[in-house]
Design an enzyme around this catalytic site. Structure first.
Site, short mmCIF file in Angstrom:
data_model
loop_
_atom_site.label_atom_id
_atom_site.label_comp_id
_atom_site.label_asym_id
_atom_site.label_seq_id
_atom_site.Cartn_x
_atom_site.Cartn_y
_atom_site.Cartn_z
N GLN A 78 0.84 -1.20 0.00
CA GLN A 78 0.00 0.00 0.00
C GLN A 78 0.88 1.25 0.00
O GLN A 78 1.10 1.86 1.05
CB GLN A 78 -0.90 -0.03 1.25
CG GLN A 78 -1.88 1.07 1.34
CD GLN A 78 -3.11 0.81 0.50
OE1 GLN A 78 -3.67 -0.26 0.55
NE2 GLN A 78 -3.52 1.80 -0.25
N PHE A 79 1.39 1.63 -1.17
CA PHE A 79 2.29 2.78 -1.25
C PHE A 79 1.64 4.07 -0.79
O PHE A 79 2.31 5.00 -0.34
CB PHE A 79 2.88 2.93 -2.65
CG PHE A 79 1.92 3.44 -3.68
CD1 PHE A 79 1.83 4.80 -3.94
CD2 PHE A 79 1.11 2.57 -4.40
CE1 PHE A 79 0.95 5.28 -4.89
CE2 PHE A 79 0.22 3.04 -5.35
CZ PHE A 79 0.15 4.40 -5.60
N THR A 80 0.31 4.15 -0.84
CA THR A 80 -0.37 5.39 -0.48
C THR A 80 -0.30 5.69 1.02
O THR A 80 -0.64 6.79 1.43
CB THR A 80 -1.85 5.37 -0.92
OG1 THR A 80 -2.52 4.27 -0.29
CG2 THR A 80 -1.95 5.24 -2.44
#
Length: 150
Positions: A78-80
């Site tokens: 989950q890069f966000t």
């Protein structure tokens, strides 16, 4: 490394209408990775996740860990989680590690959690457009950052 941990009664991940992961009682773990994350971050976070006492005992008090309840895990990249939102209205993801750094760390994280849990865990697919469905139990949602071990 930053994780959002959600205690779930059930969760699943679908990619292009195909269910690739599904669990009942356990944890959905969203994992964000930055460039300076290390295997020490992985070990610390994995230990924290499998031993965190967030499951109810016979009296309903959160006294049991994932290990105690033999729960399952889905880990999703989950890069966000590392979005910078200070300026303007469009988040910047400049802090998030690029795939050449993030993929090996994500894979190492999955292996470490499996080792600490003593069984395989399920995953999404790094970089894929995933649909994540969950029934949060409690709701219990906890954010842990390996760079802030307070």
């Amino acid at each position: 490394m930053k994780v959002v941990i959600q205690r779930v009664l059930r969760a699943n991940v679908t990619i292009e209408k195909v269910k690739v992961a599904e669990i009942s009682n356990g944890l959905l773990v969203l994992l964000g990775i930055v460039d300076d994350d290390t295997h020490e971050d992985i070990k610390w976070l994995s230990n924290k996740i499998v031993n965190l006492r967030i499951f109810g005992d016979d009296e309903g008090v959160m006294n049991k860990s994932l290990l105690d309840v033999h729960g399952d895990v889905i880990a999703v990249s989950q890069f966000t989680l590392h979005a910078a939102t200070k300026k303007g209205n469009r988040p910047s993801y400049i802090k998030a590690a690029k795939p050449d750094i993030a993929i090996p760390l994500y894979e190492a994280f999955v292996k470490q959690v499996e080792a600490d849990l003593g069984k395989p865990i399920q995953t999404g697919e790094f970089g894929a457009d995933m649909k994540v469905e969950l029934l949060n139990d409690g709701p219990v949602t906890i954010i842990i950052d390996s760079k802030n071990k307070e």
